[in-house]
Scaffold this active site. Structure first.
Site, PDB file in Angstrom:
ATOM      1  N   HIS A 245       4.267   1.202   2.110  1.00  0.00           N
ATOM      2  CA  HIS A 245       5.240   0.783   1.628  1.00  0.00           C
ATOM      3  C   HIS A 245       5.615   1.294   0.366  1.00  0.00           C
ATOM      4  O   HIS A 245       7.069   1.410   0.377  1.00  0.00           O
ATOM      5  CB  HIS A 245       5.084  -0.787   0.913  1.00  0.00           C
ATOM      6  CG  HIS A 245       4.215  -1.801   2.048  1.00  0.00           C
ATOM      7  ND1 HIS A 245       2.845  -2.085   1.765  1.00  0.00           N
ATOM      8  CD2 HIS A 245       4.877  -2.386   2.913  1.00  0.00           C
ATOM      9  CE1 HIS A 245       2.767  -3.010   2.986  1.00  0.00           C
ATOM     10  NE2 HIS A 245       4.080  -2.877   3.549  1.00  0.00           N
TER      11      HIS A 245
ATOM     12  N   HIS B 133       0.752  -1.162   0.059  1.00  0.00           N
ATOM     13  CA  HIS B 133      -0.056  -0.095   0.133  1.00  0.00           C
ATOM     14  C   HIS B 133       0.845   1.332  -0.056  1.00  0.00           C
ATOM     15  O   HIS B 133       2.056   1.124  -0.032  1.00  0.00           O
ATOM     16  CB  HIS B 133      -0.803   0.038   1.309  1.00  0.00           C
ATOM     17  CG  HIS B 133      -0.269  -0.325   2.337  1.00  0.00           C
ATOM     18  ND1 HIS B 133       0.810   0.619   3.101  1.00  0.00           N
ATOM     19  CD2 HIS B 133      -0.359  -1.266   3.310  1.00  0.00           C
ATOM     20  CE1 HIS B 133       1.065   0.305   4.217  1.00  0.00           C
ATOM     21  NE2 HIS B 133       0.367  -1.046   4.228  1.00  0.00           N
TER      22      HIS B 133
ATOM     23  N   LYS C 213       4.477   2.524  12.107  1.00  0.00           N
ATOM     24  CA  LYS C 213       3.375   1.929  12.594  1.00  0.00           C
ATOM     25  C   LYS C 213       3.579   0.790  13.475  1.00  0.00           C
ATOM     26  O   LYS C 213       3.032   0.434  14.416  1.00  0.00           O
ATOM     27  CB  LYS C 213       2.431   1.517  11.658  1.00  0.00           C
ATOM     28  CG  LYS C 213       0.918   0.860  11.993  1.00  0.00           C
ATOM     29  CD  LYS C 213      -0.017   0.570  10.758  1.00  0.00           C
ATOM     30  CE  LYS C 213       0.278  -0.617  10.381  1.00  0.00           C
ATOM     31  NZ  LYS C 213       0.132  -1.882  10.954  1.00  0.00           N
TER      32      LYS C 213
END
Ligand code: PAF
Length: 280
Positions: free
Chosen positions: A35, A32, A147
């Protein structure tokens, strides 16, 4: 031998001996924009960028989503190609874990709190596969997303402890416009669940705003996050930890801390965090 008399010629001649600086983005695929941001950073800072796609079984618990983890290799391959990746390494399981494989990397204290408390063996699996991938790719720099805050801490510690000559760079979490942290697992969320999943980022952002307005009391910051988190189905943890040691943050906050959440929305487990920076 060459005899050279100008700087321009010297620089040109030396180029042939220079090892290209290799950047590495390890992933489990279903790529996504988060990345893509890691790949872009690698492209900006390195001569050659390598991405790996490997859904690593050793970091999944027995009741986790290894079998259903989202996969779309063709889409990932195209994203990598479009993003200018030089090498996409997509090994078969036997390439990583051949028969009779039995040696693991065992992380220490950093792997115990937060996700480590709920997913026994997870960071052992992460550290092992990342160490193996590092040895295979031999990058100069590796890029990870914030994250996975605890993963970054464990990997960073491992590279120091095992003398791996690799710089670890952590990039900020990429979010949807409404705040949801990008994750390959977001695709599991039904429309109504996705809406409720916003409670996680909204809770973190509300607590971060309170912090930036001067609040330093751990209890009050956690209470703000928890008010929002009432909308999730199961709160695994919401913890305020010291940024370096991942131990419970000192109250009131005096050094940089991370406010970290893991929660289930429906059957999807999501994690997110914000860093609350203080001068050290
Ligand atoms: O963050 C991930 O996608 C994985 O944990 C990693 C680092 C690729 C190891 O399997």
């Amino acid at each position: 031998m060459q005899t050279i008399r100008t700087v321009a010629e010297l620089r040109q001649a030396l180029l042939q001996f220079r090892k290209p600086r290799a950047g590495f983005v390890p992933t489990m695929g279903y790529l996504h924009e988060g990345h893509r941001a890691l790949i872009e950073a690698s492209r900006a800072q390195c001569d050659v960028s390598v991405v790996s796609i490997f859904v690593n079984p050793t970091q999944f618990g027995p009741n986790e989503d290894l079998g259903t983890y989202p996969r779309d290799f063709q889409r990932d391959e195209k994203l990598c190609q479009d993003a200018g990746v030089a090498i996409l390494f997509a090994p078969d399981i036997k390439e990583i874990y051949p028969a009779r494989f039995e040696t693991f990397v065992e992380p220490g204290e950093l792997a115990k709190p937060l996700c480590g408390a709920f997913k026994p063996g997870h960071f052992r699996g992460v550290a092992t596969v990342v160490c193996k991938l590092f040895n295979m790719v031999q990058p100069d720099v590796a890029f990870f997303g914030q994250k996975d805050f605890q993963q970054c801490a464990v990997v960073r510690r491992m590279t120091v402890d095992l003398n791996l000559p690799i710089e670890i760079i952590t990039l900020p979490t990429v979010r949807e416009a409404d705040g949801l942290a990008l994750s390959s697992r977001n695709r599991y969320l039904k429309r109504e669940e996705r809406q409720r999943a916003l409670a996680i980022s909204h809770g973190l952002i509300a607590a971060a705003e309170q912090f930036h307005s001067g609040e330093r009391d751990v209890g009050r910051l956690l209470a703000t996050a928890k008010q929002h988190l009432a909308a999730v189905d199961q709160l695994e943890y919401v913890d305020l930890v010291d940024y370096v040691k991942l131990k419970p943050a000192e109250n009131p906050l005096r050094t940089t801390a991370a406010l970290c959440v893991a929660a289930y929305v429906g059957s999807t487990r999501l994690i997110d965090n914000v860093i609350l920076p203080l001068p050290t």
